[in-house]
Design an enzyme around this catalytic site. Structure first.
Site, short mmCIF file in Angstrom:
data_model
loop_
_atom_site.label_atom_id
_atom_site.label_comp_id
_atom_site.label_asym_id
_atom_site.label_seq_id
_atom_site.Cartn_x
_atom_site.Cartn_y
_atom_site.Cartn_z
CD GLU A 1 16.63 -5.58 10.10
OE1 GLU A 1 17.66 -5.85 10.75
OE2 GLU A 1 15.48 -5.64 10.60
CE LYS B 1 9.39 -2.06 13.18
NZ LYS B 1 8.10 -1.52 12.69
CB SER C 1 1.52 -1.93 15.74
OG SER C 1 1.09 -1.47 14.47
C1 LIG Z 1 7.33 -2.05 11.74
C2 LIG Z 1 5.93 -1.89 12.06
C3 LIG Z 1 4.99 -2.95 11.88
C4 LIG Z 1 5.34 -4.25 11.25
O1 LIG Z 1 6.26 -5.04 11.94
P1 LIG Z 1 5.83 -6.34 12.75
O2 LIG Z 1 7.13 -6.99 13.06
O3 LIG Z 1 4.98 -7.17 11.86
O4 LIG Z 1 5.10 -5.90 13.94
C5 LIG Z 1 3.68 -2.74 12.28
N1 LIG Z 1 3.27 -1.56 12.80
C6 LIG Z 1 4.13 -0.53 12.97
C7 LIG Z 1 3.62 0.75 13.54
C8 LIG Z 1 5.47 -0.66 12.60
O5 LIG Z 1 6.31 0.38 12.77
#
Ligand SMILES: *Cc1c(COP(=O)(O)O)cnc(C)c1O
Length: 424
Positions: free
Chosen positions: A142, A120, A408
């Site tokens: 948000e 993020k 992610s």
């Molecule tokens: C917020 C988040 C997501 C989902 O958001 P995307 O915009 O779909 O990437 C996925 N993995 C993690 C670790 C997150 O914090």
């Protein structure tokens, strides 16, 4: 296609009688098959379905974002912060024991190792620099689970800008550690008591704030959602993930093209970043994994593409979860970061054209994947990221395949859920 449905709640908060069509006509220079077109659309999805009162904000952004983010000065500052503050490049790690388990080659793109524990920050760093170039002094955002709120509060502290984070009142009570983090970082957290008191309602409130403060405020949206140019802008900031992947794959496997790339999809920003530079390389299979929750047939799900229909949410035409009257239905997933009732317009387009495949994984399977990665590799993944891992159970892979999973985020924020479930 079914008749386009309008989410009545969105419609009313803006107090407008009629939704304008996309307000943009100026061309940008992009015209690739899977890129946004000059009107802000990916195929039939996207656009800027905004009320007139938001026109000034969006128009300024849309007219200036490319010129700013493509300038040498911006790129230099962005790259430097990505390196020295976020900690990029994130490693591409060959997961030997996991590969052995599945009888194929599995690489993990370690976004979990970024500062603040996920992808993020790539986006919030980009947007805070853009906000500064636009002369904005006040930042709003948000947040659902609080991850994007924390990433925004972090860059506001970094740059000394005022930060207001809108968060559904229910989420405020569910995500206490992140609320405290945001406050410690100097942000003001505003609980939103309308609607279901979750992410959708927080987004409505942030948009309302922006309308009332068009001069000094920039709205940092947390995913590839919302009106044009946000989906394109956020995808560009996150595209550093696939830029690095290509270089790292070339170094480690001899080819920059893997067999497939897997990423979880909430709004779709980490997937967009992981797919971005491979979109035109059609030999690379792209797989997005949505949150099935308790199962797509149960109604307690967040698998938008599996159960959704076209409509307009948060000023973008996309696929969304809605009832027959066009009212948004509340999504469910064990992972707070994936329970968004919509999906970015890029992904709706990739789904429609078949360029990417979208699967879903249930809470149960995802939790097993968390444990598998933890005990095979010593990496505790975020619940969101484990959805991409769970897809490995479903797809046919050959021994020579090169599979890249976009990991992610880190599981540290999910420890309470894990300890509850696994009973350690
Ligand atoms: C917020 C988040 C997501 C989902 O958001 P995307 O915009 O779909 O990437 C996925 N993995 C993690 C670790 C997150 O914090």
């Amino acid at each position: 296609m079914r008749k386009l449905k309008i989410n009545k709640e969105e419609y009313q908060i803006f107090g407008i009688k009629k939704l304008p069509s996309s307000v943009f006509s100026l061309p940008t220079f992009l015209n690739m098959k899977y890129q946004v077109n000059e009107k802000g659309y990916y195929g039939e999805f996207g656009g800027a379905w905004i009320p007139e009162m938001m026109y000034t904000n969006i128009d300024e952004l849309k007219c200036r974002y490319l010129e700013i983010i493509e300038s040498e000065e911006f790129k230099k500052e962005f790259d430097l912060l990505l390196r020295d503050y976020v900690g990029r490049p994130s490693p591409l790690y060959f997961a030997g024991r996991l590969s052995e388990h599945y009888g194929t080659n599995i690489y993990l793109k370690r976004e979990d190792l970024n500062h603040t524990g996920s992808h993020k920050l790539n986006n919030t760093i980009g947007q805070i620099l853009l906000a500064q170039k636009l002369g904005k002094t006040r930042i709003i955002a948000e947040t659902g689970a609080g991850q994007h709120g924390v990433a925004t509060a972090t860059v506001c502290a970094l740059k000394g800008l005022e930060c207001i984070v809108y968060m559904g009142a229910l989420d405020v009570s569910r995500q206490e550690p992140n609320v405290k983090k945001m406050k410690m970082l100097g942000a003001m957290v505003v609980p939103v008591h309308s609607g279901n008191k979750t992410l959708k309602d927080a987004t409505n409130e942030a948009m309302r704030d922006w309308i009332n403060n068009p001069e000094d405020t920039h709205y940092i949206i947390g995913s590839v959602v919302g009106p044009h140019p946000y989906p394109d802008m956020v995808a560009r900031f996150q595209s550093v993930i696939s830029t690095e992947m290509k270089i790292q794959l070339k170094e480690q496997t001899g080819s920059e093209f893997p067999t497939r790339i897997l990423a979880c999809v909430g709004g779709g920003s980490n997937a967009a970043g992981a797919f971005y530079h491979f979109l035109d390389d059609e030999q690379v299979e792209l797989i997005g994994v949505e949150a099935a929750g308790k199962g797509i047939e149960t109604g307690e799900t967040a698998a938008t593409l599996a159960v959704g229909t076209p409509g307009v949410l948060h000023a973008s035409k996309t696929m969304l979860m809605q009832n027959a009257d066009g009212q948004i239905t509340e999504p469910y997933s064990i992972s707070a970061g994936l329970d968004y009732p919509g999906i970015g317009p890029l992904h709706a387009h990739l789904h429609k054209t078949g360029r990417a495949k979208f699967l879903s994984a249930t809470d149960e399977v995802v939790l097993q994947s968390v444990l598998l990665l933890t005990q095979k590799e010593g990496i505790i993944p975020a619940l969101e990221s484990a959805h991409a891992l769970a897809a490995l159970e479903k797809i046919a892979m050959k021994p020579e395949d090169v599979n890249v999973i976009n990991l992610s985020g880190s599981g540290s924020k999910d420890m309470e859920t894990y300890l509850d479930y696994f009973g350690y």
